[in-house]
Scaffold this active site. Structure first.
Site, mmCIF file in Angstrom:
data_model
loop_
_atom_site.group_PDB
_atom_site.id
_atom_site.type_symbol
_atom_site.label_atom_id
_atom_site.label_comp_id
_atom_site.label_asym_id
_atom_site.label_seq_id
_atom_site.Cartn_x
_atom_site.Cartn_y
_atom_site.Cartn_z
ATOM 1 N N ASP A 1 -64.920 6.713 21.426
ATOM 2 C CA ASP A 1 -64.213 7.924 21.002
ATOM 3 C C ASP A 1 -65.042 8.572 19.891
ATOM 4 O O ASP A 1 -65.971 9.319 20.163
ATOM 5 C CB ASP A 1 -62.802 7.518 20.566
ATOM 6 N N ARG B 1 -51.144 -1.457 29.057
ATOM 7 C CA ARG B 1 -52.430 -2.065 29.408
ATOM 8 C C ARG B 1 -52.463 -2.510 30.867
ATOM 9 O O ARG B 1 -53.521 -2.643 31.469
ATOM 10 C CB ARG B 1 -52.714 -3.297 28.527
HETATM 11 P P1 5GP Z 1 -63.802 4.949 17.990
HETATM 12 O O1 5GP Z 1 -64.194 4.070 16.843
HETATM 13 O O2 5GP Z 1 -64.948 5.219 18.956
HETATM 14 O O3 5GP Z 1 -63.167 6.227 17.513
HETATM 15 O O4 5GP Z 1 -62.639 4.237 18.748
HETATM 16 C C1 5GP Z 1 -62.863 3.248 19.623
HETATM 17 C C2 5GP Z 1 -61.588 2.468 19.897
HETATM 18 O O5 5GP Z 1 -60.415 3.271 19.688
HETATM 19 C C3 5GP Z 1 -61.551 2.056 21.335
HETATM 20 O O6 5GP Z 1 -62.208 0.832 21.531
HETATM 21 C C4 5GP Z 1 -60.069 2.025 21.608
HETATM 22 O O7 5GP Z 1 -59.550 0.775 21.217
HETATM 23 C C5 5GP Z 1 -59.496 3.106 20.729
HETATM 24 N N1 5GP Z 1 -59.364 4.396 21.449
HETATM 25 C C6 5GP Z 1 -60.102 5.519 21.289
HETATM 26 N N2 5GP Z 1 -59.717 6.498 22.139
HETATM 27 C C7 5GP Z 1 -58.710 5.964 22.859
HETATM 28 C C8 5GP Z 1 -57.890 6.467 23.927
HETATM 29 O O8 5GP Z 1 -57.999 7.587 24.424
HETATM 30 N N3 5GP Z 1 -56.955 5.589 24.411
HETATM 31 C C9 5GP Z 1 -56.784 4.335 23.928
HETATM 32 N N4 5GP Z 1 -55.808 3.601 24.468
HETATM 33 N N5 5GP Z 1 -57.535 3.827 22.929
HETATM 34 C C10 5GP Z 1 -58.488 4.637 22.410
#
Ligand code: 5GP
Ligand code: MG
Length: 175
Positions: free
Chosen positions: A103, A165
């Site tokens: 993300d 999930r």
């Molecule tokens: P980042 O550090 O890249 O912002 O976030 C990564 C983590 O956030 C992912 O491994 C996941 O656990 C959670 N995450 C980010 N976007 C989503 C989403 O659209 N749906 C879900 N369920 N989790 C997300």
């Protein structure tokens, strides 16, 4: 408020299966003659990883890490912690990290830096999904399933507040 996903499938199970097959072919080709260590990022990657490894005809090993999660929020706090570390030494190993979603990229770049310090022979990233418009740090994904729009997704291992999930397709939750 009870959060209910709208019945809106973003990626259906058949398309997920095709992407998993494609990724497995790419990984198998690149790791011929090697014994890679696949590191799954808990909890979200468990379904993806289970499907992926069963398509891989390689003498692979598995381990898992658990990083601090979002809890009930849909935004990253920007602070990442290792909640459960590796049990396998990775020095000199060919390490492939398996992630459900990139993300902002903060979580995965933290993990890759953490692993790099342990001196693996190689370190690559396989992510089922990516939201490039949300990146806040540069991330290079070696094996990618799907590029997503800026939507929150659940299903196929991904949760909202620990629910959903177990859904077999990937759903987009609209705010
Ligand atoms: P980042 O550090 O890249 O912002 O976030 C990564 C983590 O956030 C992912 O491994 C996941 O656990 C959670 N995450 C980010 N976007 C989503 C989403 O659209 N749906 C879900 N369920 N989790 C997300
Ligand atoms: Mg994750």
């Amino acid at each position: 408020m009870v959060f209910q996903p709208q019945p809106k499938i973003l990626i259906c199970r058949d398309d997920i299966a095709k992407a998993v097959d494609r990724l497995a072919c790419e990984i198998e080709r690149d790791y011929q003659g090697k014994q890679p260590l696949l590191i799954g990022v808990l909890k979200g990657s468990f379904v993806f990883m289970a499907d992926l490894v069963r398509q891989l005809d390689l003498p692979l090993e598995l381990d898992f890490v658990r990083l601090s999660s979002y809890g009930a929020a849909k935004e990253s706090s920007g602070k990442v912690r290792v909640v459960q570390g590796l049990k396998t030494p990775i020095k000199g190993r060919d390490v492939l990290v398996i992630e459900d979603i990139v993300d902002t990229g903060i979580t995965i770049s933290f993990l890759l830096d953490y692993l790099k310090k342990k001196k693996p022979a190689s370190l690559k990233l396989c992510a089922l999904t990516d939201k490039p418009s949300r990146h806040r740090v540069p991330v290079s994904i070696d094996y990618l399933g799907f590029t997503l729009p800026n939507k929150f997704i659940v299903g196929y291992g991904l949760d909202f507040d620990e629910r959903f999930r177990n859904l077999r397709d990937i759903y987009a939750i609209e705010d």
